[in-house]
Design a protein around this motif. Structure first.
Motif, PDB file in Angstrom:
ATOM      1  N   ASP A   7      98.206  98.618 -14.990  1.00  7.85           N
ATOM      2  CA  ASP A   7      98.768  97.271 -15.075  1.00  7.85           C
ATOM      3  C   ASP A   7     100.208  97.336 -15.569  1.00  7.85           C
ATOM      4  O   ASP A   7     101.118  96.700 -15.014  1.00  7.85           O
ATOM      5  CB  ASP A   7      97.933  96.402 -16.021  1.00  7.85           C
ATOM      6  N   LEU A   8     100.417  98.116 -16.617  1.00  7.61           N
ATOM      7  CA  LEU A   8     101.756  98.276 -17.169  1.00  7.61           C
ATOM      8  C   LEU A   8     102.647  99.008 -16.175  1.00  7.61           C
ATOM      9  O   LEU A   8     103.816  98.644 -15.977  1.00  7.61           O
ATOM     10  CB  LEU A   8     101.653  99.042 -18.493  1.00  7.61           C
ATOM     11  N   ALA A   9     102.102 100.049 -15.545  1.00  5.94           N
ATOM     12  CA  ALA A   9     102.898 100.842 -14.610  1.00  5.94           C
ATOM     13  C   ALA A   9     103.395 100.002 -13.437  1.00  5.94           C
ATOM     14  O   ALA A   9     104.561 100.105 -13.036  1.00  5.94           O
ATOM     15  CB  ALA A   9     102.083 102.029 -14.108  1.00  5.94           C
ATOM     16  N   VAL A  10     102.522  99.184 -12.867  1.00  7.32           N
ATOM     17  CA  VAL A  10     102.921  98.372 -11.723  1.00  7.32           C
ATOM     18  C   VAL A  10     104.074  97.449 -12.092  1.00  7.32           C
ATOM     19  O   VAL A  10     105.054  97.316 -11.347  1.00  7.32           O
ATOM     20  CB  VAL A  10     101.720  97.569 -11.175  1.00  7.32           C
ATOM     21  N   ARG A  11     103.997  96.818 -13.242  1.00  9.26           N
ATOM     22  CA  ARG A  11     105.078  95.919 -13.664  1.00  9.26           C
ATOM     23  C   ARG A  11     106.388  96.682 -13.822  1.00  9.26           C
ATOM     24  O   ARG A  11     107.442  96.237 -13.348  1.00  9.26           O
ATOM     25  CB  ARG A  11     104.719  95.238 -14.981  1.00  9.26           C
ATOM     26  N   GLY A  12     106.324  97.837 -14.499  1.00  8.76           N
ATOM     27  CA  GLY A  12     107.540  98.614 -14.705  1.00  8.76           C
ATOM     28  C   GLY A  12     108.121  99.147 -13.408  1.00  8.76           C
ATOM     29  O   GLY A  12     109.342  99.158 -13.207  1.00  8.76           O
TER      30      GLY A  12
END
Length: 498
Positions: free
Chosen positions: A268-273
């Motif tokens: 989830d964090l990776a996709v946003r970044g």
């Protein structure tokens, strides 16, 4: 689409019309709305001469008083933040939040520089001779020539100018010919700040012009430091010419930035970044994420999520608060993107999403393009080449050592990141034999550096450092001082003479 002037036409492919004229244009429509006089050779020489003469006075002004000028500039930037952000959007095509963020970055670097004006520290060094004091001091360098690019039309200028001014230097600025109005606005605000702070007007001079203007600045021996932001090709031309006259260079050149995504990553964090780093500013940042190196066990899952996220990105008028992706700077940028995508597909790549041009009917001279994702079987030459557009290549790996080798196997070395919840993986990436970039991040993307850290990269990125930390030293000269306060004259290394 929003219109940005009454005299819009398609004449501006590059932003310049000729040696005597600079065209003010907007990527929102591809049209031109003003023609401005360009700096002549005589005007360039006169600007450098005035800056050089002013330097001899400015370097003697106490640094905290020099800081008062930058403090006033920060106040004026704060007061005119909205207006300046409008110009950034009109000329560079940035979405509203990014344009406001760029002006805020200017305000922040002014705050940093004001504090720095009381912290230009030297050091005392342990010497070997009794009755002697060994020290290091820093002094103003001279005229700083700033050559900036279109994608950060005001922030990069402020990084250089705010620091140079408190260091006691004067500045001559040659902005991108694609963004002349933002440059005029910044120059006007700094002129007002100089008047308010009692500083001489010659501390800063602006030169609107194309290549010939920049070349004259590069070759002038009175310009002690050339700080140039742009392509690797531009850096290859600038560096040897400045070196030939024994001047100094501060180069911020290309980036071909990558993020490694490990099996332990918070997706989830990776996709946003990843989405912000790859699609923000329509892929036109030097820190834009261009290569995604994903562990083979999670590659399909992450790629599917990326394609879905890209499909949700609102593209269009950057003045619309809902828009996240604005236009490319010119139609030529779209041509380069299309050529890169075609090459990648010939190399065996699979285009998963994007690459198509939008709003061609409403804005035929503008280049609104959907960010693209390409799944690649290997790191081919096109993947190793920076394309200044929103193209993200996806590669896979099996071991972290393989991922780091793949990451480092490009000529550029600006920004990098790893997404992992494994501390060993994070530390391995940050180690001396990990990422070879000037910026290495954990669990954030490659874009969005803060001004407190030194900004810059290695290899073909040029090796320069701007903004925070001790980057100020590039704008000063170092002197080593030995003071003998004894009655004797002992020599170093035990030498006896007379």
């Amino acid at each position: 689409m929003r219109r940005c002037g009454a005299d819009l036409d398609a004449a501006a492919a590059t932003g310049t019309e000729g040696a005597d004229t600079v065209l003010a244009r907007t990527p929102l429509t591809g049209g031109t709305f003003a023609r401005l006089p360009a700096a002549t050779a005589e005007r360039t020489d006169a600007a450098v001469d005035e800056a050089h003469r002013t330097f001899h006075h400015w370097r003697t002004v106490p640094a905290p008083r020099r800081g008062a000028l930058v403090k006033r500039l920060g106040e004026l930037l704060t007061a005119h933040k909205e207006d300046l952000a409008d110009l950034v959007t009109i000329e560079a095509g940035k979405i509203r939040s990014e344009a406001l963020g760029e002006v805020q970055e200017m305000i922040d670097i002014c705050d940093f520089a004001v504090g720095l004006s009381r912290q230009l520290y030297g050091r005392t060094i342990a010497g070997e001779r009794p009755g002697h004091r060994l020290a290091e001091t820093w002094h103003p360098l001279g005229v700083v020539g700033v050559i900036s690019a279109f994608n950060f039309p005001v922030a990069v200028w402020s990084w250089n100018t705010a620091i140079a001014l408190v260091c006691g230097d004067t500045v001559v600025w040659k902005p991108s010919e694609l963004t002349p109005l933002t440059a005029l606005a910044c120059d006007a605000l700094l002129a007002r700040a100089a008047a308010d702070a009692g500083a001489p007007p010659g501390v800063h001079r602006l030169l609107l012009g194309a290549r010939a203007c920049g070349e004259r600045l590069i070759d002038d021996p009175r310009v002690a430091l050339v700080s140039a932001t742009g392509s690797v090709r531009m850096g290859r031309q600038v560096a040897p010419r400045v070196a030939a006259r024994f001047g100094r260079c501060l180069l911020e050149l290309g980036g071909n930035n990558a993020a490694v995504v490990t099996p332990s990553a918070d997706l989830d964090l990776a996709v946003r970044g990843i989405v912000f780093s790859a699609a923000g500013t329509a892929g036109q940042r030097c820190t834009t994420l261009r290569r995604l190196i994903v562990h083979e066990d999670i590659a399909d899952r992450l790629t599917e999520r990326m394609v879905h996220a890209y499909g949700q990105l609102p593209l269009g008028d950057p003045f619309d608060a809902a828009t996240l992706v604005g236009p490319l700077i010119t139609t030529a940028a779209h041509t380069a993107m299309a050529e890169a995508l075609a090459t990648a597909q010939r190399d065996g790549g699979k285009l998963l999403t994007g690459g198509d041009r939008c709003f061609a009917t409403e804005a035929p001279d503008a280049a609104y393009v959907r960010p693209a994702i390409v799944r690649m079987p290997e790191q081919t030459e096109i993947v190793r080449t920076e394309t200044f557009a929103p193209v993200l290549y996806v590669l896979t790996y099996r071991t972290l050592e393989e991922a780091i080798a793949l990451h480092n196997d490009v000529p550029q070395g600006l920004s990098s990141s790893i997404f992992t919840q494994d501390q060993r993986e994070a530390e391995r990436f940050l180690a001396a034999d990990g990422s070879d970039c000037g910026i290495a991040n954990v669990n954030i993307g490659t874009s969005g550096a803060e001004i407190g850290g030194a900004f810059g990269g290695e290899k073909e990125t040029g090796g320069g450092r701007e903004s925070g930390s001790d980057a100020w030293r590039a704008y000063m000269r170092r002197a080593t001082n030995t003071v003998n306060y004894s009655a004797g004259l002992p020599l170093a290394q035990g030498v006896n003479f007379l």
